[in-house]
Design a protein around this motif. Structure first.
Motif, mmCIF file in Angstrom:
data_model
loop_
_atom_site.group_PDB
_atom_site.id
_atom_site.type_symbol
_atom_site.label_atom_id
_atom_site.label_comp_id
_atom_site.label_asym_id
_atom_site.label_seq_id
_atom_site.Cartn_x
_atom_site.Cartn_y
_atom_site.Cartn_z
ATOM 1 N N MET A 73 0.805 -1.214 0.000
ATOM 2 C CA MET A 73 0.000 0.000 0.000
ATOM 3 C C MET A 73 0.843 1.271 0.000
ATOM 4 N N SER A 74 2.152 1.132 0.078
ATOM 5 C CA SER A 74 3.008 2.314 0.120
ATOM 6 C C SER A 74 3.207 2.875 -1.292
ATOM 7 N N ALA A 75 3.986 3.930 -1.372
ATOM 8 C CA ALA A 75 4.239 4.589 -2.660
ATOM 9 C C ALA A 75 4.797 3.591 -3.667
ATOM 10 N N GLU A 76 4.497 3.818 -4.924
ATOM 11 C CA GLU A 76 4.830 2.852 -5.973
ATOM 12 C C GLU A 76 6.326 2.548 -6.049
ATOM 13 N N ASP A 77 7.170 3.534 -5.848
ATOM 14 C CA ASP A 77 8.608 3.296 -5.952
ATOM 15 C C ASP A 77 9.181 2.665 -4.684
ATOM 16 N N ARG A 78 8.335 2.377 -3.687
ATOM 17 C CA ARG A 78 8.807 1.781 -2.434
ATOM 18 C C ARG A 78 8.158 0.435 -2.161
ATOM 19 N N ARG A 79 7.680 -0.252 -3.188
ATOM 20 C CA ARG A 79 6.932 -1.495 -3.007
ATOM 21 C C ARG A 79 7.782 -2.751 -3.144
ATOM 22 N N ILE A 80 9.030 -2.677 -2.895
ATOM 23 C CA ILE A 80 9.887 -3.857 -2.974
ATOM 24 C C ILE A 80 9.935 -4.508 -1.600
ATOM 25 N N VAL A 81 9.693 -5.817 -1.543
ATOM 26 C CA VAL A 81 9.758 -6.564 -0.295
ATOM 27 C C VAL A 81 11.148 -7.173 -0.185
ATOM 28 N N PHE A 82 11.799 -6.940 0.942
ATOM 29 C CA PHE A 82 13.108 -7.524 1.198
ATOM 30 C C PHE A 82 12.952 -8.595 2.269
ATOM 31 N N VAL A 83 13.595 -9.716 2.059
ATOM 32 C CA VAL A 83 13.579 -10.819 3.010
ATOM 33 C C VAL A 83 14.988 -10.968 3.557
ATOM 34 N N MET A 84 15.087 -11.000 4.897
ATOM 35 C CA MET A 84 16.407 -11.148 5.494
ATOM 36 C C MET A 84 16.967 -12.532 5.189
ATOM 37 N N ALA A 112 3.429 -9.769 -7.786
ATOM 38 C CA ALA A 112 2.890 -8.401 -7.746
ATOM 39 C C ALA A 112 3.976 -7.372 -7.481
ATOM 40 N N THR A 113 5.004 -7.759 -6.770
ATOM 41 C CA THR A 113 6.126 -6.866 -6.497
ATOM 42 C C THR A 113 7.386 -7.699 -6.384
ATOM 43 N N GLU A 114 8.506 -7.024 -6.463
ATOM 44 C CA GLU A 114 9.782 -7.736 -6.361
ATOM 45 C C GLU A 114 9.996 -8.219 -4.932
ATOM 46 N N VAL A 115 10.608 -9.379 -4.788
ATOM 47 C CA VAL A 115 11.008 -9.907 -3.491
ATOM 48 C C VAL A 115 12.507 -10.168 -3.583
ATOM 49 N N LEU A 116 13.262 -9.395 -2.821
ATOM 50 C CA LEU A 116 14.717 -9.473 -2.877
ATOM 51 C C LEU A 116 15.281 -9.882 -1.521
ATOM 52 N N VAL A 117 16.514 -10.332 -1.526
ATOM 53 C CA VAL A 117 17.192 -10.753 -0.302
ATOM 54 C C VAL A 117 17.997 -9.577 0.246
ATOM 55 N N SER A 118 17.896 -9.372 1.552
ATOM 56 C CA SER A 118 18.640 -8.307 2.209
ATOM 57 C C SER A 118 19.574 -8.916 3.244
ATOM 58 N N PRO A 119 20.854 -8.561 3.224
ATOM 59 C CA PRO A 119 21.774 -9.099 4.218
ATOM 60 C C PRO A 119 21.740 -8.322 5.537
ATOM 61 N N VAL A 120 20.985 -7.221 5.578
ATOM 62 C CA VAL A 120 21.005 -6.334 6.736
ATOM 63 C C VAL A 120 19.886 -6.705 7.703
ATOM 64 N N GLN A 121 20.226 -6.808 8.991
ATOM 65 C CA GLN A 121 19.254 -7.102 10.033
ATOM 66 C C GLN A 121 18.658 -5.797 10.537
ATOM 67 N N PRO A 122 17.347 -5.594 10.355
ATOM 68 C CA PRO A 122 16.748 -4.369 10.888
ATOM 69 C C PRO A 122 16.758 -4.380 12.411
ATOM 70 N N ILE A 123 16.816 -3.208 12.982
ATOM 71 C CA ILE A 123 16.810 -3.093 14.435
ATOM 72 C C ILE A 123 15.372 -3.229 14.906
ATOM 73 N N GLY A 124 15.157 -4.051 15.895
ATOM 74 C CA GLY A 124 13.811 -4.217 16.427
ATOM 75 C C GLY A 124 13.631 -5.587 17.033
ATOM 76 N N ARG A 125 12.483 -5.770 17.652
ATOM 77 C CA ARG A 125 12.151 -7.035 18.286
ATOM 78 C C ARG A 125 10.737 -7.424 17.877
ATOM 79 N N SER A 126 10.390 -8.659 18.153
ATOM 80 C CA SER A 126 9.043 -9.100 17.814
ATOM 81 C C SER A 126 8.033 -8.457 18.753
ATOM 82 N N ALA A 127 6.831 -8.310 18.277
ATOM 83 C CA ALA A 127 5.769 -7.707 19.082
ATOM 84 C C ALA A 127 5.441 -8.581 20.287
#
Length: 152
Positions: A73-84, A112-127
């Motif tokens: 639902m975000s802006a069109e140029d920001r619709r890429i899904v990255f998987v760690m 529907a959108t690109e799914v790419l691999v990201s080597p970077v671990q986002p900062i955060g914890r599970s809910a």
């Protein structure tokens, strides 16, 4: 020699106009890189968005599905899904397949959108972890009491 003299004279006379765009572009390059890195971190599905199902396959949690929905639902140029990246290549591929399954369920198109691999671990914890910490903190608060009166 005289032709070079004329070029140098013309360049000095119109300075800084020919060089402003190059300077602006060099500054914008840093901002573009920072923006792209921020989008990648924001759209990365890390470990706590996946859970192991009964058949030893990774599936997206409810939070993971909501995150994919938010990305779509975000802006069109920001619709890429990255998987760690997982611990193994097979685990990474299974995670990517889980995202494709979620895309199929949501929009009817696994591509529907690109799914790419990201080597970077986002900062955060599970809910769940944050909720557990919050509940334990609330449980440890003593009951409120009025101070004893000092009337004589």
């Amino acid at each position: 020699m005289w032709s070079r003299f004329r070029v140098d004279y013309a360049r000095n006379k119109c300075w800084p106009s020919p060089f402003v765009e190059q300077d602006r572009a060099s500054v914008r390059n840093y901002f573009d890189t920072m923006t792209a890195s921020g989008i990648r971190l924001q759209n990365t599905l890390s470990d706590h968005y996946f859970e192991l199902a009964n058949n030893n396959e990774f599936i997206l949690t409810r939070a993971g599905k909501l995150k994919v929905r938010q990305i779509l639902m975000s802006a069109e140029d920001r619709r890429i899904v990255f998987v760690m990246r997982g611990l193994t290549e097979e685990e990474t591929n299974v995670r990517i397949d889980a995202v494709h399954v979620a895309l199929q369920e949501m929009v009817g198109n696994p591509d529907a959108t690109e799914v790419l691999v990201s080597p970077v671990q986002p900062i955060g914890r599970s809910a769940d972890y944050i909720d557990d910490v919050y509940r334990r903190e609330r449980a440890s608060i003593p009951a409120p009491r009025l101070p004893a009166s000092t009337d004589e």
